[in-house]
Design a protein around this motif. Structure first.
Motif, PDB file in Angstrom:
ATOM      1  N   GLU A 132       0.834  -1.207   0.000  1.00 22.11           N
ATOM      2  CA  GLU A 132       0.000   0.000   0.000  1.00 22.11           C
ATOM      3  C   GLU A 132       0.867   1.255   0.000  1.00 22.11           C
ATOM      4  N   LEU A 133       1.926   1.256   0.793  1.00 26.74           N
ATOM      5  CA  LEU A 133       2.840   2.408   0.784  1.00 26.74           C
ATOM      6  C   LEU A 133       3.468   2.585  -0.598  1.00 26.74           C
ATOM      7  N   ARG A 153       2.171   1.676  -3.438  1.00 28.29           N
ATOM      8  CA  ARG A 153       1.115   2.196  -4.336  1.00 28.29           C
ATOM      9  C   ARG A 153       0.994   3.712  -4.198  1.00 28.29           C
ATOM     10  N   GLN A 154       1.070   4.205  -2.959  1.00 30.75           N
ATOM     11  CA  GLN A 154       1.013   5.656  -2.738  1.00 30.75           C
ATOM     12  C   GLN A 154       2.211   6.344  -3.386  1.00 30.75           C
ATOM     13  N   TYR A 155       3.388   5.777  -3.205  1.00 30.80           N
ATOM     14  CA  TYR A 155       4.602   6.310  -3.833  1.00 30.80           C
ATOM     15  C   TYR A 155       4.455   6.304  -5.360  1.00 30.80           C
ATOM     16  N   ALA A 174       1.778   6.260  -7.235  1.00 33.72           N
ATOM     17  CA  ALA A 174       0.768   7.210  -7.709  1.00 33.72           C
ATOM     18  C   ALA A 174       1.346   8.621  -7.766  1.00 33.72           C
ATOM     19  N   ALA A 175       2.039   9.024  -6.711  1.00 31.19           N
ATOM     20  CA  ALA A 175       2.657  10.358  -6.697  1.00 31.19           C
ATOM     21  C   ALA A 175       3.743  10.460  -7.754  1.00 31.19           C
ATOM     22  N   ILE A 206       8.564  12.394  -1.127  1.00 35.36           N
ATOM     23  CA  ILE A 206       7.779  11.151  -1.211  1.00 35.36           C
ATOM     24  C   ILE A 206       8.643   9.899  -1.070  1.00 35.36           C
ATOM     25  N   LEU A 237       7.998   7.026   1.489  1.00 38.99           N
ATOM     26  CA  LEU A 237       6.992   5.998   1.211  1.00 38.99           C
ATOM     27  C   LEU A 237       7.650   4.754   0.614  1.00 38.99           C
TER      28      LEU A 237
END
Length: 128
Positions: free
Chosen positions: A41-42, A44-46, A48-49, A106, A109
Motif C-alpha cells: 500500500e505504501l 502504491r502511494q509512492y 501514484a505520486a 515522497i 513511502l
C-alpha cells in the motif's frame, strides 16, 4: 538490506555515462522489490505520486510492472515480490530526479515500503 542508492553508488552510476559515446542515452532500470509488511500500500502511494508528478517532469516511463511469481530457477531467498522496468531518458535525468527536493518528500513511502531492493541499470546489447 539496501533499499536506496548511496551517494557513492549514484556517482558510479553517473560515471558510466561519462564513459559512453552518447552521454544522454536512455537507460532502463530493472527494479526488484521485496515488500515490508503493509509495504504494498505504501508503494502504491509512492507510485501514484511518482506517476502523477515526476514521470512527466523527467520523461520517465514505466515499461512494465508486475508481481513476482514462483521462480523457475532461483536459489532460496531469491524470489521477489514485484518487478518493474522503468525507462529514464538518461542517467542524468535519473540523477536530477533523485536530487529533486519535491521528489525527496515522497521517497519515505518507498523506503518504508521495502525491506530490500535491486536497482539494476541496463543498456541495449551492443551499445557498450
Amino acid at each position: 538490506m539496501a533499499v536506496d542508492p548511496s551517494e557513492q553508488q549514484l556517482a558510479e552510476f553517473l560515471a558510466a555515462d561519462a564513459d559512453a559515446d552518447d552521454v544522454d542515452s536512455p537507460v532502463v532500470m530493472l527494479n526488484l522489490l521485496r515488500f515490508a509488511e503493509g509495504g504494498r500500500e505504501l508503494y502504491r502511494q509512492y507510485s501514484a505520486a511518482f506517476s502523477r508528478t515526476f514521470a512527466p517532469r523527467y520523461g520517465v516511463e514505466v515499461l512494465y510492472a508486475g508481481n513476482g511469481d514462483t521462480p523457475l530457477v532461483a536459489e532460496t531467498g531469491q524470489a521477489w515480490d514485484a518487478v518493474l522496468l522503468v525507462r529514464y531518458p538518461s542517467r542524468r535525468a535519473f540523477r536530477q530526479l533523485v536530487a529533486d527536493p519535491e521528489y525527496r518528500q515522497i521517497t519515505h513511502l518507498r523506503s518504508r515500503a521495502l525491506t530490500e531492493a535491486v536497482l539494476q541499470p541496463t543498456v541495449p546489447w551492443g551499445s557498450r
